[in-house]
Design a protein around this motif. Structure first.
Motif, PDB file in Angstrom:
ATOM      1  N   ASP A  53      32.890  51.639  30.053  1.00 39.26           N
ATOM      2  CA  ASP A  53      32.460  50.955  31.273  1.00 39.26           C
ATOM      3  C   ASP A  53      31.384  51.749  32.010  1.00 39.26           C
ATOM      4  OD1 ASP A  53      34.334  52.897  31.905  1.00 39.26           O
ATOM      5  OD2 ASP A  53      35.218  51.759  33.560  1.00 39.26           O
ATOM      6  N   ASN A  57      27.509  50.481  32.707  1.00 45.92           N
ATOM      7  CA  ASN A  57      26.916  50.497  34.045  1.00 45.92           C
ATOM      8  C   ASN A  57      25.593  51.256  34.067  1.00 45.92           C
ATOM      9  OD1 ASN A  57      28.685  48.936  35.682  1.00 45.92           O
ATOM     10  ND2 ASN A  57      30.186  50.579  35.552  1.00 45.92           N
ATOM     11  N   GLU A  76      31.040  42.105  33.815  1.00 44.66           N
ATOM     12  CA  GLU A  76      31.815  41.147  34.596  1.00 44.66           C
ATOM     13  C   GLU A  76      33.084  40.717  33.867  1.00 44.66           C
ATOM     14  OE1 GLU A  76      29.153  37.945  35.417  1.00 44.66           O
ATOM     15  OE2 GLU A  76      27.877  39.190  36.706  1.00 44.66           O
ATOM     16  N   ASN A  77      33.037  40.678  32.549  1.00 41.49           N
ATOM     17  CA  ASN A  77      34.195  40.226  31.773  1.00 41.49           C
ATOM     18  C   ASN A  77      35.145  41.356  31.397  1.00 41.49           C
ATOM     19  OD1 ASN A  77      33.678  37.421  31.713  1.00 41.49           O
ATOM     20  ND2 ASN A  77      32.077  37.764  30.217  1.00 41.49           N
ATOM     21  N   PHE A  78      34.899  42.566  31.891  1.00 36.94           N
ATOM     22  CA  PHE A  78      35.852  43.657  31.649  1.00 36.94           C
ATOM     23  C   PHE A  78      37.224  43.333  32.228  1.00 36.94           C
ATOM     24  CE2 PHE A  78      32.747  47.425  31.008  1.00 36.94           C
ATOM     25  CZ  PHE A  78      32.827  47.264  29.637  1.00 36.94           C
ATOM     26  N   SER A  79      37.261  42.471  33.242  1.00 42.00           N
ATOM     27  CA  SER A  79      38.542  42.125  33.861  1.00 42.00           C
ATOM     28  C   SER A  79      39.457  41.345  32.920  1.00 42.00           C
ATOM     29  CB  SER A  79      38.303  41.312  35.133  1.00 42.00           C
ATOM     30  OG  SER A  79      37.623  40.110  34.822  1.00 42.00           O
ATOM     31  N   ILE A  80      38.918  40.687  31.919  1.00 43.05           N
ATOM     32  CA  ILE A  80      39.744  39.935  30.971  1.00 43.05           C
ATOM     33  C   ILE A  80      39.911  40.696  29.654  1.00 43.05           C
ATOM     34  CG2 ILE A  80      39.204  37.697  31.970  1.00 43.05           C
ATOM     35  CD1 ILE A  80      37.219  37.273  29.653  1.00 43.05           C
ATOM     36  N   LEU A  81      39.698  42.009  29.719  1.00 42.66           N
ATOM     37  CA  LEU A  81      39.732  42.823  28.505  1.00 42.66           C
ATOM     38  C   LEU A  81      41.084  42.785  27.803  1.00 42.66           C
ATOM     39  CD1 LEU A  81      37.862  44.500  26.824  1.00 42.66           C
ATOM     40  CD2 LEU A  81      38.461  46.506  28.162  1.00 42.66           C
ATOM     41  N   GLU A  83      43.132  40.144  27.717  1.00 45.91           N
ATOM     42  CA  GLU A  83      43.274  38.812  27.135  1.00 45.91           C
ATOM     43  C   GLU A  83      42.370  38.628  25.922  1.00 45.91           C
ATOM     44  OE1 GLU A  83      42.468  36.011  30.250  1.00 45.91           O
ATOM     45  OE2 GLU A  83      43.590  37.223  31.685  1.00 45.91           O
TER      46      GLU A  83
END
Length: 169
Positions: A53, A57, A76-81, A83
């Motif tokens: 991450d 960045n 932005e899609n790190f939050s669904i990593l 899933e």
């Protein structure tokens, strides 16, 4: 009145040719930006052993255009990593944001996503190097014909406009 209409059509066709030529220049910039972002990522992974991450960045801050959108989408899609796998997130971001590059280059970028964050730093750097090599080869091929293709698109636009204008007059 016909003359004004014919001139507008001619200018419109010429503008379309110029826009296509401009798109080729933007494609070259996309390749350059993507290559530099990958080189920066490779450097961060090999020298600082940064977390993925943090690497993303840093790469995002040094890019623009489609490459910035691509890396931004991945971040932005790190939050669904949990899933979805990183490879899936990387591939879908590449598919949606890097549509202008060739299929061969897109495939190389997608394959790279399967190696990032998964293996030791030397293997990740090797995978990034392979992707950079593929992108560099595609960019070199693009640059060899860039000037000629730009002139061709502009010429076709102007010629098509003239032909249409002549037919309408």
């Amino acid at each position: 009145m016909n003359l004004i209409g014919a001139m507008l059509i001619m200018l419109g066709c010429a503008a379309a040719g110029i826009m296509k030529a401009h798109g080729l220049g933007e494609l070259d910039k996309t390749y350059s930006s993507l290559i530099s972002a990958l080189m920066l990522m490779k450097s961060e992974i090999s020298s600082r052993a940064s977390a993925l991450d943090d690497v993303m960045n840093v790469a995002r801050s040094s890019t623009a255009g489609d490459t910035a959108r691509f890396i931004g989408t991945v971040i932005e899609n790190f939050s669904i990593l949990g899933e979805k796998s990183f490879c899936t997130i990387w591939s879908s971001a590449a598919e949606s944001c890097l549509q202008s590059i060739s299929q061969r280059s897109l495939s190389a970028v997608k394959v790279l996503g399967g190696s990032l964050g998964k293996y030791e730093s030397a293997m990740q750097c090797a995978a990034i190097g392979r992707c950079i090599d593929e992108l560099s080869a595609e960019q070199k091929s693009l640059r060899e014909t860039l000037g000629t293709n730009k002139r061709m698109y502009i010429g076709i636009g102007v010629a098509a406009g003239l032909i249409i204008a002549i037919v309408l007059i």
